[in-house]
Enzyme design. Structure first.
Site, short mmCIF file in Angstrom:
data_model
loop_
_atom_site.label_atom_id
_atom_site.label_comp_id
_atom_site.label_asym_id
_atom_site.label_seq_id
_atom_site.Cartn_x
_atom_site.Cartn_y
_atom_site.Cartn_z
N CYS A 480 -1.84 10.18 3.58
CA CYS A 480 -1.45 9.79 2.22
C CYS A 480 -1.80 8.34 1.94
O CYS A 480 -1.47 7.81 0.88
CB CYS A 480 0.05 10.03 2.00
N GLU A 519 -4.58 11.99 -1.42
CA GLU A 519 -4.44 12.50 -0.05
C GLU A 519 -5.85 12.76 0.48
O GLU A 519 -6.69 13.32 -0.23
CB GLU A 519 -3.64 13.79 -0.06
#
Length: 528
Positions: A480, A519
């Site tokens: 992330c 992501e």
């Protein structure tokens, strides 16, 4: 996407981390040489500056991938771009804001200046970058302006406010002329101009994806330039609004009474934004939020915030409030239960494309998959989902949170998997390959896939060294924070002596439309 054997053509070749360290050292030298004020004033200003860049990773402010260092790298690149386009020769020293300048624009001074600027670029965190002369304080050098909620090409009237060492925060007064990519009719949130939650609602979605692709490329250019990254595909979310399954609104208190419920503002002086409705949250979450607000607003606080999480109840979506509720989520054919306090992905609409991608990558591998080692496993999302479609394999997951491991074990039973083949334990992922229970399963690197899904701070050298010694056939690194992912994979490459892992593919997944977040998934193969 990744051009084999190509070196990124910088003006000179920089070894691992040398480019970001070079820029950082230039900035640190300027700061160290700035002694124009009494020591007490400098100490006070440094404390304010540190507070101003506070993030969830504020304890790691000296870490090279910290957001404060990233923006310095981006500003350095911005200056190079201006030099090429305008024929100038600007360097960091030419836009440095001395402690005296910073003191003149501290929040209590009310010295904000109105200025008209043209946005020349947009940073990875979604802020527009512009430049102006420091003639507003009778100085000869320049100021970089960091402006929220704008697009490249926008001509804006701003208030130049609080100054950091290499840029100044700005408040947008008026959009005088829109740049080519701006479309304010796309904005769905009444709080968009001030709320810090979203950055890109005024930009068509295809341009958001393009910006995030460039952000990935930039992260690897900074921290893994040897890779020679050219282009990164970003998989779009099936939902661009009403996708977020969790909200954690904060309470903002004045004189002992909650006068706002919502999120932080892009303008610090506002002390939060009173949010009535959040269009990126699901309908169920918004419905419960609208019911809870009247019960809390204008009353004394009993806590600092509350959490609303979407859940399945008798197969139907609903929403619940509180940290101790048991949440039920369905991802493809897998069922997961966990408490509201546990981490779980907040955009279910993109999980199906993500797992289809992972399954296709596994199907294409040139070895027989026998084991999945799920590090940083949480409540078992990756291990369980892949175990359901890849029969007769062993899954071993590890997670430092005992609570999440208890739910992972429960999820094994919910999905009717063999507990002898799918096991989860509480422990430190950095020591997984020395764990007694792991060793008892006699899992070898040959035939194994290791999944890495760490927090935003990324992994560490100790874990990566053990990963090399374990020598799995395939590694999937889900991140992330693309900057720490790039740093980790550069370190991983640097640590390799007797093995040779190559990045087969790097791809982005847009878990957070309308925001700066992205992501990324890296697929690494062991080239024996």
């Amino acid at each position: 996407m990744i051009k084999r054997g190509v070196r990124l053509r910088l003006r000179r070749y920089y070894s691992l981390y040398e480019y970001p360290r070079l820029v950082r050292s230039q900035g640190e030298r300027l700061i160290a040489e700035d002694t124009n004020l009494p020591r007490a004033d400098i100490k006070k200003i440094n404390q304010i500056l540190k507070k101003k860049v506070t993030t969830k990773r504020s304890d790691a402010i000296e870490e090279i991938t910290h957001s404060n260092n990233i923006i310095t790298l981006e500003i350095n690149d911005f200056l190079k771009k201006l030099n090429e386009e305008d024929g100038t020769n600007l360097q960091l020293k030419d836009i440095y804001n001395s402690k005296s300048v910073i003191k003149s624009f501290l929040p209590h001074t009310n010295n904000a200046r109105v200025f008209t600027a043209t946005v020349r670029d947009v940073s990875t965190d979604g802020y527009g970058l512009a430049i102006t002369s420091k003639n507003y304080i009778n100085q000869e050098n320049f100021t970089i302006l960091k402006i929220p909620k704008v697009c490249k090409g926008d001509v804006v009237q701003v208030l130049i406010k609080f100054h950091h060492e290499f840029y100044a925060e700005c408040e947008v007064v008026e959009i005088i002329k829109s740049g080519g990519g701006r479309d304010d009719s796309l904005v769905k949130c009444q709080h968009f101009k001030t709320c810090s939650g979203c950055q890109f609602q005024m930009i068509p979605y295809k341009y958001q994806l393009r910006h995030k692709s460039k952000s990935i490329e930039k992260a690897y250019r900074y921290f893994y330039p040897e890779l020679g990254l050219e282009y990164v595909k970003v998989v779009e979310s099936l939902l661009q609004y009403n996708y977020r399954t969790k909200l954690t609104p904060h309470f903002f208190v004045n004189k002992g009474i909650i006068n706002k419920i919502g999120f932080e503002s892009v303008y610090k002086y506002l002390r939060g934004v009173d949010v009535i409705h959040c269009p990126i949250a699901t309908e169920e979450v918004n419905k419960l939020y609208s019911e809870l607000r009247p019960q809390i607003i204008n009353k004394p606080p009993k806590q600092a915030q509350f959490t609303i999480k979407q859940s399945l109840e008798n197969g139907n979506p609903t929403a619940v409030e509180g940290f101790k509720n048991i949440i039920t989520e369905k991802v493809n054919d897998s069922i997961f239960q966990f408490s509201s306090s546990c981490f779980f992905q907040t955009n279910n609409s993109i999980l199906s494309p993500l797992f289809k991608y992972l399954e296709s990558q596994i199907d294409e591998c040139n070895f027989e998959l026998k084991n999945i080692v799920d590090t940083y496993c949480g409540v078992g999302l990756f291990g369980i989902s892949l175990a359901k479609v890849k029969k007769d394999i062993k899954v071993f997951g590890i997670e430092i949170s005992q609570e999440q491991i208890q739910f992972a074990e429960k999820n094994v039973k919910l999905n009717k998997l063999n507990p002898k083949h799918v096991q989860f334990i509480s422990g430190d992922a950095s020591n997984i390959f020395k764990n007694e229970k792991f060793n008892k399963m006699k899992i070898k690197g040959s035939g194994s896939l290791v999944i890495i899904d760490p927090s935003r701070k990324g992994s560490n050298k100790e874990f990566l060294q053990q990963l090399i010694e374990f020598e799995p056939d395939m590694i999937i690194y889900v991140s992330c924070n693309v900057f720490t992912q790039a740093r980790d994979l550069a370190m991983f490459k640097h640590l390799q002596k007797q093995v040779n892992y190559k990045i087969k593919e790097l791809i982005g997944f847009d878990f957070f439309p309308q925001t700066k977040h992205i992501e990324t998934v890296a697929i690494l193969e062991n080239c024996k």
